[in-house]
Design an enzyme around this catalytic site. Structure first.
Site, PDB file in Angstrom:
ATOM      1  N   ARG A 237       0.865  -1.190   0.000  1.00  0.00           N
ATOM      2  CA  ARG A 237       0.000   0.000   0.000  1.00  0.00           C
ATOM      3  C   ARG A 237       0.898   1.237   0.000  1.00  0.00           C
ATOM      4  O   ARG A 237       1.907   1.277   0.710  1.00  0.00           O
ATOM      5  CB  ARG A 237      -0.908   0.036   1.231  1.00  0.00           C
ATOM      6  CG  ARG A 237      -2.120  -0.896   1.164  1.00  0.00           C
ATOM      7  CD  ARG A 237      -3.156  -0.466   0.110  1.00  0.00           C
ATOM      8  NE  ARG A 237      -4.306  -1.353   0.078  1.00  0.00           N
ATOM      9  CZ  ARG A 237      -4.449  -2.400  -0.731  1.00  0.00           C
ATOM     10  NH1 ARG A 237      -3.496  -2.709  -1.591  1.00  0.00           N
ATOM     11  NH2 ARG A 237      -5.546  -3.130  -0.701  1.00  0.00           N
ATOM     12  N   ASP A 261       4.316  -0.457  -7.032  1.00  0.00           N
ATOM     13  CA  ASP A 261       3.046  -0.803  -7.685  1.00  0.00           C
ATOM     14  C   ASP A 261       1.905  -0.034  -7.029  1.00  0.00           C
ATOM     15  O   ASP A 261       0.758  -0.141  -7.466  1.00  0.00           O
ATOM     16  CB  ASP A 261       2.796  -2.317  -7.571  1.00  0.00           C
ATOM     17  CG  ASP A 261       1.588  -2.767  -8.391  1.00  0.00           C
ATOM     18  OD1 ASP A 261       1.474  -2.334  -9.562  1.00  0.00           O
ATOM     19  OD2 ASP A 261       0.746  -3.522  -7.866  1.00  0.00           O
ATOM     20  N   GLU A 266      -2.572   7.397  -4.877  1.00  0.00           N
ATOM     21  CA  GLU A 266      -2.931   6.719  -6.128  1.00  0.00           C
ATOM     22  C   GLU A 266      -4.412   6.830  -6.470  1.00  0.00           C
ATOM     23  O   GLU A 266      -4.787   6.697  -7.632  1.00  0.00           O
ATOM     24  CB  GLU A 266      -2.526   5.242  -6.079  1.00  0.00           C
ATOM     25  CG  GLU A 266      -3.353   4.400  -5.121  1.00  0.00           C
ATOM     26  CD  GLU A 266      -2.979   2.919  -5.185  1.00  0.00           C
ATOM     27  OE1 GLU A 266      -1.790   2.593  -5.113  1.00  0.00           O
ATOM     28  OE2 GLU A 266      -3.906   2.094  -5.295  1.00  0.00           O
ATOM     29  N   HIS A 298      -0.756  -0.277  -9.750  1.00  0.00           N
ATOM     30  CA  HIS A 298      -1.489  -1.221  -8.901  1.00  0.00           C
ATOM     31  C   HIS A 298      -2.013  -2.406  -9.733  1.00  0.00           C
ATOM     32  O   HIS A 298      -3.213  -2.677  -9.774  1.00  0.00           O
ATOM     33  CB  HIS A 298      -2.654  -0.522  -8.173  1.00  0.00           C
ATOM     34  CG  HIS A 298      -3.025  -1.203  -6.885  1.00  0.00           C
ATOM     35  ND1 HIS A 298      -3.356  -0.500  -5.756  1.00  0.00           N
ATOM     36  CD2 HIS A 298      -3.098  -2.514  -6.549  1.00  0.00           C
ATOM     37  CE1 HIS A 298      -3.635  -1.352  -4.775  1.00  0.00           C
ATOM     38  NE2 HIS A 298      -3.484  -2.579  -5.238  1.00  0.00           N
TER      39      HIS A 298
END
Ligand code: NAD
Length: 333
Positions: A237, A261, A266, A298
């Site tokens: 996260r 990622d 985000e 993600h």
């Protein structure tokens, strides 16, 4: 007992494909909404029994109160993390919350190792060079993963799957978890204290959930203890890393490789095509300027196997609640 009606927020075409396919075995009445769940869109959930959300839908107390007032009985997360849900409010309101705790840890673990290899062997640069008939190797010098020390923070399902892969590369794997599973030790990794892991690791990979305790786990202080030129990978996260601190460390060359990622902010960016937009996030834009930073949006979970498992487990969770059976994937606090 009549089958519940459910609606999905933040639906992408692939969600619809995999949920429709899985629903052949369940026969639920499903509606798909493209928009995210928020104060403006929550009204769409009227007349539904279950609302299904994803990682960046913000399910805070006011949203839950409105869902309750509209008759929603359950919230189904089609993901593992639940930091975006106010579980206390859900409990107070009697809204049951279910999630998909495991769909394919290997999907995220393989993506994690993919980020490591891409950064260490510069595949992203090589790909572009060869496309332009440039076969020079200058600037592509990499390093072996073999015999490197990798620190895994969080030894749950994804941390374990990542360790197994890294063992195959001949890495020494150190791990930290406040709730260690000692039966795993020696087999895949050696547990050490967090500071010791941070000091010793050539590569640090984050696999713990985002909580109040882990918010900015990787901050100025943690980074200052890391080896020079360390590789830092986050597929967990975004909030685990203080991004401003990471940028300073990239500038000072303390961090030699950064693979992400996930990103703190985000929810304003990921899962959308913004290629014709102006991105109003100077921190994210700064990250993109570094040659040794690799960002994916993600997509660690994004495999056929994982999407099939997500849709099937979500519908099975809803079936359990609908039939008043105990659901093993219900979140209790
Ligand atoms: P998990 O619950 O199986 O494991 C999490 C582990 O973290 C547990 O062992 C727990 O004890 C440990 N932990 C808790 N607090 C910690 C701390 N302060 N320091 C170190 N470890 C701590 O979860 P998982 O399935 O392995 O997933 C890990 C994380 O990966 C999730 O929380 C989620 O945020 C993220 N995730 C990302 C993607 C993606 O597509 N990138 C997909 C799924 C999950």
């Amino acid at each position: 007992m009549s089958p519940w009606k459910l609606c999905l927020f933040s639906t992408k075409p692939y969600d619809k494909t995999f949920f429709e396919q899985a629903n052949n075995a369940y026969g639920f009445n499903i509606s798909f909404f493209d928009c995210e769940l928020n104060q403006k869109t929550v009204v769409l959930a009227k007349s539904f029994d279950v609302v299904c959300v994803f990682v960046n839908d913000n399910v805070d107390a006011p949203i839950l109160e409105q869902l309750k007032a509209q008759g929603v009985k359950a919230l189904a997360l089609r993901c593992a993390g639940y930091n975006n849900v106010d579980l206390n409010a859900a409990k107070r309101l009697g809204i049951k919350v279910v999630r998909v705790p495991e769909y394919s840890p290997e999907a995220v673990a393989e993506h994690t190792v993919g980020l490591m290899l891409t950064l260490s062997r510069k595949f992203h640069k090589a790909y572009n060079r060869v496309k332009e008939d440039n076969f020079a190797l200058n600037g592509l010098l990499g390093f072996n993963l073999h015999k490197k020390t990798v620190g895994i923070i969080g030894t749950g399902k994804i941390g374990q799957a990542t360790s197994k892969i890294l063992q195959g590369f001949g890495c020494t794997v150190l791990a930290y978890d406040p709730f260690p599973q000692n039966k795993l030790e020696n087999e895949h990794f050696k547990y050490v204290e967090l500071d010791s892991l941070i000091v010793q690791a050539d590569i640090i990979s984050l696999h713990c959930p985002l909580t109040q305790d882990t918010q900015h786990l990787i901050n100025d202080k943690a980074i200052s203890m890391m080896k020079n030129n360390v590789m830092l990978i986050n597929t967990s996260r975004g909030g685990l890393i203080d991004t401003k601190a990471a940028i300073q460390a990239l500038k000072s060359k303390k961090i030699g490789y950064l693979g992400l990622d996930v990103y703190e902010q985000e929810s304003n960016l990921f899962f959308e095509d913004l290629s014709n937009e102006i991105i109003d996030d100077d921190i994210f834009q700064r990250l993109l300027t570094f040659p040794n930073v690799l960002i994916t949006g993600h997509q660690g979970f994004f495999t056929q196997e994982a999407l099939t498992a997500i849709a099937t487990t979500t519908l099975e969770n809803i079936k359990c609640l609908n039939e008043n059976n105990a659901c093993p994937n219900q979140l209790e606090i």
